[in-house]
Design a protein around this motif. Structure first.
Motif, PDB file in Angstrom:
ATOM      1  N   TRP A  59       0.829  -1.213   0.000  1.00 44.29           N
ATOM      2  CA  TRP A  59       0.000   0.000   0.000  1.00 44.29           C
ATOM      3  C   TRP A  59       0.862   1.262   0.000  1.00 44.29           C
ATOM      4  O   TRP A  59       0.504   2.270  -0.629  1.00 44.29           O
ATOM      5  N   LEU A  60       2.019   1.193   0.680  1.00 41.62           N
ATOM      6  CA  LEU A  60       2.930   2.343   0.710  1.00 41.62           C
ATOM      7  C   LEU A  60       3.470   2.631  -0.692  1.00 41.62           C
ATOM      8  O   LEU A  60       3.563   3.796  -1.110  1.00 41.62           O
TER       9      LEU A  60
ATOM     10  N   TYR B  63       0.724   4.240  -2.611  1.00 36.81           N
ATOM     11  CA  TYR B  63       0.527   5.608  -2.125  1.00 36.81           C
ATOM     12  C   TYR B  63       1.584   6.551  -2.703  1.00 36.81           C
ATOM     13  O   TYR B  63       1.265   7.647  -3.190  1.00 36.81           O
ATOM     14  N   GLU B  64       2.851   6.119  -2.671  1.00 36.66           N
ATOM     15  CA  GLU B  64       3.946   6.942  -3.185  1.00 36.66           C
ATOM     16  C   GLU B  64       3.814   7.156  -4.694  1.00 36.66           C
ATOM     17  O   GLU B  64       4.066   8.255  -5.210  1.00 36.66           O
TER      18      GLU B  64
ATOM     19  N   ILE C 107      -5.713   8.057  -3.452  1.00 36.03           N
ATOM     20  CA  ILE C 107      -4.789   8.428  -2.369  1.00 36.03           C
ATOM     21  C   ILE C 107      -5.491   8.324  -1.019  1.00 36.03           C
ATOM     22  O   ILE C 107      -4.897   7.867  -0.024  1.00 36.03           O
ATOM     23  N   ALA C 108      -6.738   8.700  -0.965  1.00 36.48           N
ATOM     24  CA  ALA C 108      -7.504   8.607   0.289  1.00 36.48           C
ATOM     25  C   ALA C 108      -7.630   7.142   0.733  1.00 36.48           C
ATOM     26  O   ALA C 108      -7.495   6.820   1.919  1.00 36.48           O
TER      27      ALA C 108
ATOM     28  N   SER D  99      -5.589   4.629  -0.164  1.00 38.54           N
ATOM     29  CA  SER D  99      -4.254   4.144   0.221  1.00 38.54           C
ATOM     30  C   SER D  99      -3.868   4.660   1.591  1.00 38.54           C
ATOM     31  O   SER D  99      -3.287   3.938   2.410  1.00 38.54           O
ATOM     32  N   SER D 100      -4.185   5.919   1.862  1.00 38.57           N
ATOM     33  CA  SER D 100      -3.881   6.513   3.164  1.00 38.57           C
ATOM     34  C   SER D 100      -4.635   5.798   4.281  1.00 38.57           C
ATOM     35  O   SER D 100      -4.087   5.526   5.360  1.00 38.57           O
ATOM     36  N   LYS D 101      -5.889   5.476   4.004  1.00 40.20           N
ATOM     37  CA  LYS D 101      -6.690   4.749   4.988  1.00 40.20           C
ATOM     38  C   LYS D 101      -6.116   3.358   5.253  1.00 40.20           C
ATOM     39  O   LYS D 101      -6.031   2.904   6.403  1.00 40.20           O
TER      40      LYS D 101
ATOM     41  N   LEU E 100      -2.998   2.397   4.799  1.00 38.49           N
ATOM     42  CA  LEU E 100      -1.729   2.540   5.522  1.00 38.49           C
ATOM     43  C   LEU E 100      -1.985   2.712   7.013  1.00 38.49           C
ATOM     44  O   LEU E 100      -1.277   2.136   7.864  1.00 38.49           O
ATOM     45  N   LYS E 101      -2.999   3.493   7.328  1.00 37.60           N
ATOM     46  CA  LYS E 101      -3.344   3.723   8.735  1.00 37.60           C
ATOM     47  C   LYS E 101      -3.782   2.415   9.389  1.00 37.60           C
ATOM     48  O   LYS E 101      -3.409   2.115  10.531  1.00 37.60           O
TER      49      LYS E 101
ATOM     50  N   ASP F 137       4.558   6.692   7.071  1.00 36.84           N
ATOM     51  CA  ASP F 137       5.240   7.038   5.824  1.00 36.84           C
ATOM     52  C   ASP F 137       6.422   6.085   5.626  1.00 36.84           C
ATOM     53  O   ASP F 137       6.593   5.124   6.392  1.00 36.84           O
TER      54      ASP F 137
END
Length: 627
Positions: free
Chosen positions: A508-509, A512-513, A536-537, A539-541, A543-544, A550
């Motif tokens: 996922w990182l 995201y990148e 991106i939203a 992927s950010s979710k 990652l969380k 990061d």
């Protein structure tokens, strides 16, 4: 019986050794030493060695070619005093089958050597049936992840109090050599010696043998009345096999004779103590059965030896049944042959009678002659003569032999039945005696008097491995070991889960990148930008959810995870060490629990039976009063 022999040597060029020559001898193959141009081939063995090469996953494919492997070793080791390989010579338990020995060797070598980064060249030798053993040659330096040779050691600079390198008068910096592996450490060799005993004993246990080996010296085991043998070596072994007497062979024969006497005396003492203990628990008629059973077994009498004796008698009985079947089949053949002879005799009588000279008579005559020829042919195929007198003489001899054999078989079956009866009665007596002894040990367990044979074996195994203990101590020890083992297993599972979390998080990182790079590009349509923002939203979710902030946070977590990985091997070793004890204790706990449940069930049945009897008695009393 199984012996403990675990010898290690490091072969070096300065001692005149060649790893190619060693591999040729141990594998029985013809190999060429590229460094010298010499062909290495030794006299063929009586029994061809069983060979295999095991290697780490990141090792190059050519390591599985024996000739190239050891020539590459000779090539990479350039110094005149270079260490070429580490070799072990290890005795295999003779009790195990060939397949069981092969599985044991492969498992031990893979987990103790290959998983640490070594390439292992294995050769199992069986020239002497009483001394099966295997050689394993191991590479001295590890492989890098890219499949190239790694270094045995690395240079480390010595730093002063300010953390600066210390410069010598020669202009060079002060350094020391640090090994890249722990393969040469004394503690590692000690661990390997101990692990071989553990692996071999586990294989013996799984195969149903009570024999065990011990990596400790006789002195460390507290055995002071036995003497250790000395190493004989290849030359002495070869001379001894040819019938030549050697000094080392004579020394070992004397030591073995001495140890055999000591073992016999110890067995006698143990047996005497066991008999004295038995006699204290047995009635006179039971002692008589035990004496008779011991005469049948002709060995130490216990539940295991009685079971082996019953199995042996069953096999003998089966052999007698087969012998009877063979004789019956032979008699059926004689009866069939006798029928054919009677047919031939009857047909010949028809031929000798009045002959009708016409077409029908000729056909009948020809048909009879054909039937006679067919019957004679069948007799010959069955292995019988067409001569009636010879046949009758042969049949009489065979039937006389069969009658004699049947008389012997009948007597043998009667003897077997009597021995089986005695052994079964002795089995019940021994089981009862064992239960009585265990009932004393587990006086705090109400069901100990209800133990069955399999449960007695489980508790006896626990006593042998862990020492005798009460039910309270047994449960306490089992709970502590189980809790410790469960904690270790959870720690390992958590490590595995964390590895999976990081693996998915890294995916996922990366997404995201990549999405961040894409959205920074010029001249993107508003529709594409909107889609990238949504991606991106997501992927950010994700990652969380995977606990990653990061790239820097991810790298730190991976670093910590990799540091923890060194602890996992220790956890595996602890689990491996705890598992046998937990299994033994668990077997004993289950055995006592099953006995307690049977005891409770019996008490309930007795309670309801008494209640029912009281009801019936009350009803009878009421009827008497009415009268």
């Amino acid at each position: 019986m199984a012996i403990y022999h675990f010898a290690m040597q490091i072969s070096s060029r300065s001692a005149g050794k060649s790893s190619v020559a060693m591999a040729a001898y141990r594998s029985g193959e013809r190999l060429t030493d590229d460094r010298t141009g010499e062909i290495k081939q030794y006299r063929p063995r009586a029994v061809e060695p069983e060979t295999a090469i095991l290697a780490p996953k990141h090792a190059p494919e050519w390591v599985y070619n024996r000739q190239r492997l050891w020539n590459e070793v000779e090539l990479i080791e350039k110094q005149s005093n270079a260490q070429l390989c580490r070799e072990f010579n290890i005795a295999l338990p003779v009790e195990l089958s060939k397949e069981q020995q092969q599985i044991l060797v492969a498992k031990f070598v893979q987990e103790q050597f290959v998983d640490r980064g070594m390439v292992a060249d294995i050769g199992i030798h069986r020239d002497d049936p009483g001394n099966p053993h295997f050689h394993v040659m191991l590479t001295m330096r590890p492989f890098n992840e890219d499949g190239t040779w790694g270094n045995k050691s690395r240079k480390v600079y010595v730093l002063d109090e300010q953390g600066e390198k210390i410069k010598l008068k020669s202009g060079n910096y002060k350094t020391y050599k640090e090994r890249t592996t722990n393969w040469d450490e004394k503690e590692t060799l000690t661990k390997w010696r101990e692990e071989w005993a553990n692996y071999a004993n586990k294989s013996l246990e799984q195969a149903g043998f009570s024999t065990r080996i011990d990596h400790r010296s006789l002195e460390e085991q507290g055995i002071t009345d036995r003497m250790p043998t000395i190493h004989e070596g290849v030359i002495v072994n070869s001379m001894e096999l040819k019938g030549k007497i050697t000094e080392r062979g004579e020394i070992n024969r004397s030591v073995k004779e001495h140890n055999a006497i000591v073992v016999s005396l110890n067995d006698y003492r143990k047996e005497k103590e066991s008999i004295e203990q038995q006699n204290g628990l047995l009635r006179p008629e039971e002692r008589k059965i035990i004496r008779q059973a011991k005469a049948i077994i002709q060995n130490t009498l216990n539940l295991d030896s009685v079971q082996e004796g019953l199995d042996s008698l069953s096999m003998r009985e089966s052999g007698l049944h087969q012998q009877i079947d063979q004789m019956l089949k032979q008699e059926v053949l004689f009866n069939n042959a006798e029928g054919l002879l009677d047919l031939i005799k009857s047909l010949q009588s028809d031929l000798e009678g009045p002959r009708v000279i016409n077409k029908e008579g000729k056909l009948r005559h020809t048909r009879i002659e054909n039937e006679i020829a067919k019957a004679r042919d069948t007799l010959q195929k069955l292995g019988f003569s067409t001569n009636e007198e010879q046949f009758k003489s042969r049949k009489a001899k065979v039937l006389t032999y069969h009658n004699d054999e049947m008389t012997k078989i009948k007597q043998a079956r009667e003897q077997i039945a009597e021995k089986q009866k005695i052994l079964r009665r002795s089995e019940k007596i021994l089981l009862k005696q064992e239960v009585q002894i265990l009932a004393q040990q587990f006086s705090d367990s109400p069901g100990s008097a209800k133990l069955q044979y399999s449960e007695v074996k489980a508790i006896r195994e626990m006593n042998e491995h862990m020492g005798k203990m009460s039910l309270k101590d047994l449960r306490s020890t089992f709970n502590k070991l189980s809790e410790k083992m469960n904690t270790l297993i959870k720690a390992k599972e958590q490590f595995i889960k964390n590895a999976e979390r990081l693996r998915l998080g890294e995916q996922w990182l990366a997404k995201y990148e990549k999405q961040l790079q894409e959205i920074r590009k010029l001249f993107l349509s508003s529709k594409v930008k909107q889609q990238l923002k949504e991606d991106i939203a997501v992927s950010s979710k994700m990652l969380k959810q995977h606990g990653i902030v990061d790239r820097k946070d991810y790298d730190n977590q991976v670093l910590i995870h990799n540091q923890d990985s060194s602890q996992i091997q220790k956890i595996d070793e602890q689990i491996h060490d705890l598992q046998p004890g937990v299994n033994v204790l668990q077997g004993a706990v289950r055995a006592l629990r099953a006995a307690e449940q049977r005891n409770t069930a019996d008490q309930q049945r007795n309670h309801w039976a008494n209640k029912q009897r009281n009801v019936i008695r009350t009803q009878e009393n009421d009827r008497d009063l009415e009268r």
